[in-house]
Design an enzyme around this catalytic site. Structure first.
Site, PDB file in Angstrom:
ATOM      1  CG  ASP A 114      49.706   5.339  -8.504  1.00  0.00           C
ATOM      2  OD1 ASP A 114      48.930   4.492  -8.037  1.00  0.00           O
ATOM      3  OD2 ASP A 114      49.868   5.494  -9.729  1.00  0.00           O
ATOM      4  CG  ASP A 170      49.335  16.132 -14.630  1.00  0.00           C
ATOM      5  OD1 ASP A 170      49.785  15.512 -13.651  1.00  0.00           O
ATOM      6  OD2 ASP A 170      49.699  15.908 -15.788  1.00  0.00           O
TER       7      ASP A 170
HETATM    8  P1  IMP Z   1      54.270   6.793  -8.015  1.00  0.00           P
HETATM    9  O1  IMP Z   1      55.719   6.989  -8.311  1.00  0.00           O
HETATM   10  O2  IMP Z   1      53.645   5.709  -8.860  1.00  0.00           O
HETATM   11  O3  IMP Z   1      53.949   6.652  -6.549  1.00  0.00           O
HETATM   12  O4  IMP Z   1      53.490   8.058  -8.558  1.00  0.00           O
HETATM   13  C1  IMP Z   1      53.943   9.296  -8.283  1.00  0.00           C
HETATM   14  C2  IMP Z   1      53.441  10.357  -9.219  1.00  0.00           C
HETATM   15  O5  IMP Z   1      52.536   9.916 -10.240  1.00  0.00           O
HETATM   16  C3  IMP Z   1      52.655  11.325  -8.402  1.00  0.00           C
HETATM   17  O6  IMP Z   1      53.521  12.257  -7.779  1.00  0.00           O
HETATM   18  C4  IMP Z   1      51.736  11.942  -9.425  1.00  0.00           C
HETATM   19  O7  IMP Z   1      52.357  13.033 -10.067  1.00  0.00           O
HETATM   20  C5  IMP Z   1      51.481  10.834 -10.414  1.00  0.00           C
HETATM   21  N1  IMP Z   1      50.181  10.175 -10.138  1.00  0.00           N
HETATM   22  C6  IMP Z   1      49.964   8.974  -9.583  1.00  0.00           C
HETATM   23  N2  IMP Z   1      48.649   8.690  -9.480  1.00  0.00           N
HETATM   24  C7  IMP Z   1      48.007   9.769  -9.988  1.00  0.00           C
HETATM   25  C8  IMP Z   1      46.610  10.103 -10.162  1.00  0.00           C
HETATM   26  O8  IMP Z   1      45.662   9.366  -9.803  1.00  0.00           O
HETATM   27  N3  IMP Z   1      46.364  11.316 -10.721  1.00  0.00           N
HETATM   28  C9  IMP Z   1      47.341  12.171 -11.117  1.00  0.00           C
HETATM   29  N4  IMP Z   1      48.649  11.906 -10.974  1.00  0.00           N
HETATM   30  C10 IMP Z   1      48.975  10.708 -10.417  1.00  0.00           C
HETATM   31 MG    MG Z   2      51.627  14.044 -13.005  1.00  0.00          MG
END
Ligand code: IMP
Ligand code: MG
Length: 186
Positions: A114, A170
């Site tokens: 994300d 989740d």
């Molecule tokens: P990042 O560090 O922002 O790249 O996000 C990493 C973590 O956020 C992922 O491993 C997910 O557990 C959670 N996450 C990000 N986007 C979503 C979503 O759309 N649905 C559910 N979990 C998300």
């Molecule tokens: Mg999560």
């Protein structure tokens, strides 16, 4: 695709905005990626498949059965969301390097990329332990992270910029058990 009754039975009556990826489509893609990872790991070299909890647990368990190489499997806990739907920018990390990263081909398995905060935190940390190689396999990629230290080598699906649930993902710890991936109104 699951029908409306099946969705509502599994979500406790909460409708989904859409079903993005059906169980069948996910399974087909997991088989393809498994074959690609198999081909990428030379025979006779050590492989460690490292999943990020909790979101990758279903993807990883399907994926490792499609990789036809000896391997170790381990998990680390990286949590950046708490119970909300916006990334906190901070990543809580729990990892006991019991299996050892050094000298192995490491495939880091993520549920979704994300903001990229989690990957950007994990990659330098794992590289410091000198794996033989380090590649990322992400089930979903939102393509909004501006400065990823490492692009995933394998991506299941490009993901629309919605909040998605199911197949391990989740919202406030719910919906991980949906066999498909859907989008909800947060
Ligand atoms: P990042 O560090 O922002 O790249 O996000 C990493 C973590 O956020 C992922 O491993 C997910 O557990 C959670 N996450 C990000 N986007 C979503 C979503 O759309 N649905 C559910 N979990 C998300
Ligand atoms: Mg999560």
């Amino acid at each position: 695709m699951p029908n409306t009754d099946e969705i509502l039975a599994r979500t406790g009556g909460r409708p989904l905005n859409s079903v993005l990826f059906s169980a069948e489509r996910i399974a087909g893609r997991v088989t393809e990626i498994g074959a690609e990872i198999t081909a990428a790991i030379p025979e006779g070299e050590e492989l460690l498949v490292l999943g990020t909890l909790k979101g990758s647990f279903i993807f990883l368990s399907d994926l490792v059965r499609e990789i036809r190489r000896p391997m170790e499997v381990d998990f680390l806990i990286a949590s950046s969301y708490g119970s909300g739907i916006k990334t906190s920018g901070q990543v809580d990390l729990l990892y006991h390097d019991a299996t050892g990263v050094t000298g192995k081909h490491v495939v880091l398995v993520e549920d979704i990329v994300d903001s990229g905060t989690t990957l950007n935190r994990l990659i330098p940390l794992l590289e410091a332990s000198r794996p033989l190689s380090l590649e990322v396999c992400a089930l979903l990629h939102k393509h909004i992270a501006a400065d990823l230290v490492k692009e995933p080598r394998w991506v299941g699906f490009d993901c629309p910029q919605e909040f998605v649930i199911g197949y391990g993902l989740d919202h406030s710890e719910q919906y991980r058990n949906l066999p498909f991936i859907g989008a909800i109104e947060p």
